[in-house]
Design an enzyme around this catalytic site. Structure first.
Site, PDB file in Angstrom:
ATOM      1  N   MET A 254      -3.965  -5.543  -8.655  1.00  0.00           N
ATOM      2  CA  MET A 254      -4.184  -5.470 -10.098  1.00  0.00           C
ATOM      3  C   MET A 254      -2.836  -5.551 -10.815  1.00  0.00           C
ATOM      4  O   MET A 254      -2.706  -5.129 -11.968  1.00  0.00           O
ATOM      5  CB  MET A 254      -4.923  -4.187 -10.473  1.00  0.00           C
ATOM      6  CG  MET A 254      -6.308  -4.123  -9.824  1.00  0.00           C
ATOM      7  SD  MET A 254      -7.483  -3.082 -10.718  1.00  0.00           S
ATOM      8  CE  MET A 254      -6.672  -1.512 -10.647  1.00  0.00           C
TER       9      MET A 254
ATOM     10  N   GLN B 208      -3.382   1.264   3.102  1.00  0.00           N
ATOM     11  CA  GLN B 208      -4.064   2.490   3.562  1.00  0.00           C
ATOM     12  C   GLN B 208      -4.200   3.519   2.443  1.00  0.00           C
ATOM     13  O   GLN B 208      -5.037   4.410   2.498  1.00  0.00           O
ATOM     14  CB  GLN B 208      -3.273   3.091   4.732  1.00  0.00           C
ATOM     15  CG  GLN B 208      -3.957   4.309   5.341  1.00  0.00           C
ATOM     16  CD  GLN B 208      -3.063   5.075   6.285  1.00  0.00           C
ATOM     17  OE1 GLN B 208      -2.400   4.456   7.120  1.00  0.00           O
ATOM     18  NE2 GLN B 208      -3.043   6.390   6.183  1.00  0.00           N
TER      19      GLN B 208
ATOM     20  N   GLN C 131     -11.472   2.805  -0.322  1.00  0.00           N
ATOM     21  CA  GLN C 131     -11.640   1.396  -0.697  1.00  0.00           C
ATOM     22  C   GLN C 131     -11.622   0.503   0.545  1.00  0.00           C
ATOM     23  O   GLN C 131     -12.494  -0.341   0.739  1.00  0.00           O
ATOM     24  CB  GLN C 131     -10.517   0.996  -1.652  1.00  0.00           C
ATOM     25  CG  GLN C 131     -10.376  -0.509  -1.857  1.00  0.00           C
ATOM     26  CD  GLN C 131      -9.402  -0.843  -2.976  1.00  0.00           C
ATOM     27  OE1 GLN C 131      -9.729  -0.718  -4.130  1.00  0.00           O
ATOM     28  NE2 GLN C 131      -8.208  -1.298  -2.639  1.00  0.00           N
TER      29      GLN C 131
ATOM     30  N   HIS D  25       2.833  -3.036  -2.644  1.00  0.00           N
ATOM     31  CA  HIS D  25       2.176  -4.356  -2.673  1.00  0.00           C
ATOM     32  C   HIS D  25       3.008  -5.376  -1.899  1.00  0.00           C
ATOM     33  O   HIS D  25       2.472  -6.236  -1.188  1.00  0.00           O
ATOM     34  CB  HIS D  25       2.054  -4.871  -4.114  1.00  0.00           C
ATOM     35  CG  HIS D  25       1.225  -4.024  -5.015  1.00  0.00           C
ATOM     36  ND1 HIS D  25       1.755  -3.273  -6.027  1.00  0.00           N
ATOM     37  CD2 HIS D  25      -0.119  -3.817  -5.051  1.00  0.00           C
ATOM     38  CE1 HIS D  25       0.780  -2.641  -6.671  1.00  0.00           C
ATOM     39  NE2 HIS D  25      -0.364  -2.952  -6.102  1.00  0.00           N
TER      40      HIS D  25
HETATM   41  O1  PAF Z   1      -6.536  -1.886  -4.864  1.00  0.00           O
HETATM   42  C1  PAF Z   1      -6.570  -2.563  -5.911  1.00  0.00           C
HETATM   43  O2  PAF Z   1      -5.548  -2.854  -6.528  1.00  0.00           O
HETATM   44  C2  PAF Z   1      -7.911  -3.048  -6.445  1.00  0.00           C
HETATM   45  O3  PAF Z   1      -8.908  -2.107  -6.244  1.00  0.00           O
HETATM   46  C3  PAF Z   1      -8.315  -4.426  -5.882  1.00  0.00           C
HETATM   47  C4  PAF Z   1      -8.542  -4.367  -4.389  1.00  0.00           C
HETATM   48  C5  PAF Z   1      -7.253  -5.444  -6.209  1.00  0.00           C
HETATM   49  C6  PAF Z   1      -9.634  -4.867  -6.525  1.00  0.00           C
HETATM   50  O4  PAF Z   1      -9.518  -4.956  -7.899  1.00  0.00           O
END
Ligand code: PAF
Length: 282
Positions: A30, A148, A153, A37
């Site tokens: 996001m 993780q 999620q 990331h």
């Molecule tokens: O982890 C995230 O940043 C979000 O939940 C994702 C997987 C990009 C989905 O919008």
């Protein structure tokens, strides 16, 4: 690095990769990128020939009163970081492109989504799975890399990949932390220095749980007691849950074994933070 907004452009880029026999790795985000990331990008790069990153703040996964409108957005910075780290294609769809007028279909997760984060954030995981399913269909990755840190999620995405037969390999990369232990998160920008100091209680409590398990503690109630004792030293941190759970269904365990997850969620002021550890994994 190429950048595309339109679904058609993404599809033709993907077609070309297939024709040229290249494996594609995918990192959905996001935005508000941080080293966590970028470590996912490194992992995707190790496992594939081309790396796609998506940057899309998904309205479907934010509940009323959550931080959708104030979620940090800085595409120029994200673009520079992604390019520098070797992303090949940045996919930045608009909300209208992913959810055009009339779009009305959702991926509905099973009961594992009702616990923990799902209990506090109704509809959150349906929103996550819906966008992830769409992104998987669009990018058609060979490998998708998730962190993780968002352990519920990734557990639900794994379930969806298996249940809905997505032809890809799901890889989970470890949480990246600041030197003092704080798990990196896009939401850390909300923390002023006193709040940030309180937030450290999460990683300290997890470290205490790891130590207790290494010392032979297998009773979940005793482990929870150790965690609560550490959290008590951080009075600005208001725990939402302390979950000592199995890695498949995320249900509370009767006995702690290697692989048991300890997941924590807490609020510091208006900011909600999560962190977790997999016991015996270090
Ligand atoms: O982890 C995230 O940043 C979000 O939940 C994702 C997987 C990009 C989905 O919008």
């Amino acid at each position: 690095m190429a950048e595309v907004e339109a679904i058609g452009q993404l599809r033709s880029w993907r077609r070309q990769q297939r024709e040229e026999g290249r494996r594609v790795g995918f990192v959905p985000t996001m935005g508000a990128l941080h080293e966590g990331h970028l470590a996912l990008v490194d992992r995707a790069r190790d496992l594939s020939d081309r790396v796609v990153m998506s940057v899309f703040v998904n309205p479907l996964q934010f509940g009323p009163g959550e931080d959708f409108t104030r979620y940090p957005r800085n595409l120029d910075r994200d673009r520079a970081l992604a390019e520098d780290r070797g992303v090949d294609l940045l996919f930045v769809p608009t909300v209208e492109a992913l959810y055009p007028e009339g779009a009305d279909t959702r991926v509905v997760p099973g009961t594992t989504a009702d616990r923990w984060e799902g209990a506090v954030r109704a509809g959150h995981f349906a929103g996550v799975l819906t966008v992830v399913a769409k992104l998987f269909n669009l990018v058609q990755p060979d490998v998708a890399v998730f962190g993780q840190k968002d352990i519920q999620q990734v557990t639900l995405v794994r379930r969806m990949v298996d249940d809905l037969d997505f032809p890809l390999r799901l890889v989970v990369a470890p949480t990246v932390r600041d030197p003092d232990g704080l798990a990196l998160s896009s939401r850390n920008v909300y923390l002023d220095p006193p709040s940030r100091a309180q937030a450290l209680g999460l990683s300290r409590a997890l470290a205490a749980a790891e130590q207790a398990f290494a010392d032979g503690e297998t009773n979940p109630a005793a482990l929870e007691g150790r965690i609560r004792a550490i959290l008590a030293g951080f009075p600005g941190l208001k725990p939402d849950y302390i979950a000592i759970i199995d890695p498949e269904r995320l249900e509370a365990v009767a006995a702690v074994v290697p692989g048991t997850i300890v997941a924590l969620a807490a609020r510091v002021g208006a900011t909600r933070l999560i962190d977790n550890t997999i016991l015996g994994a270090h």
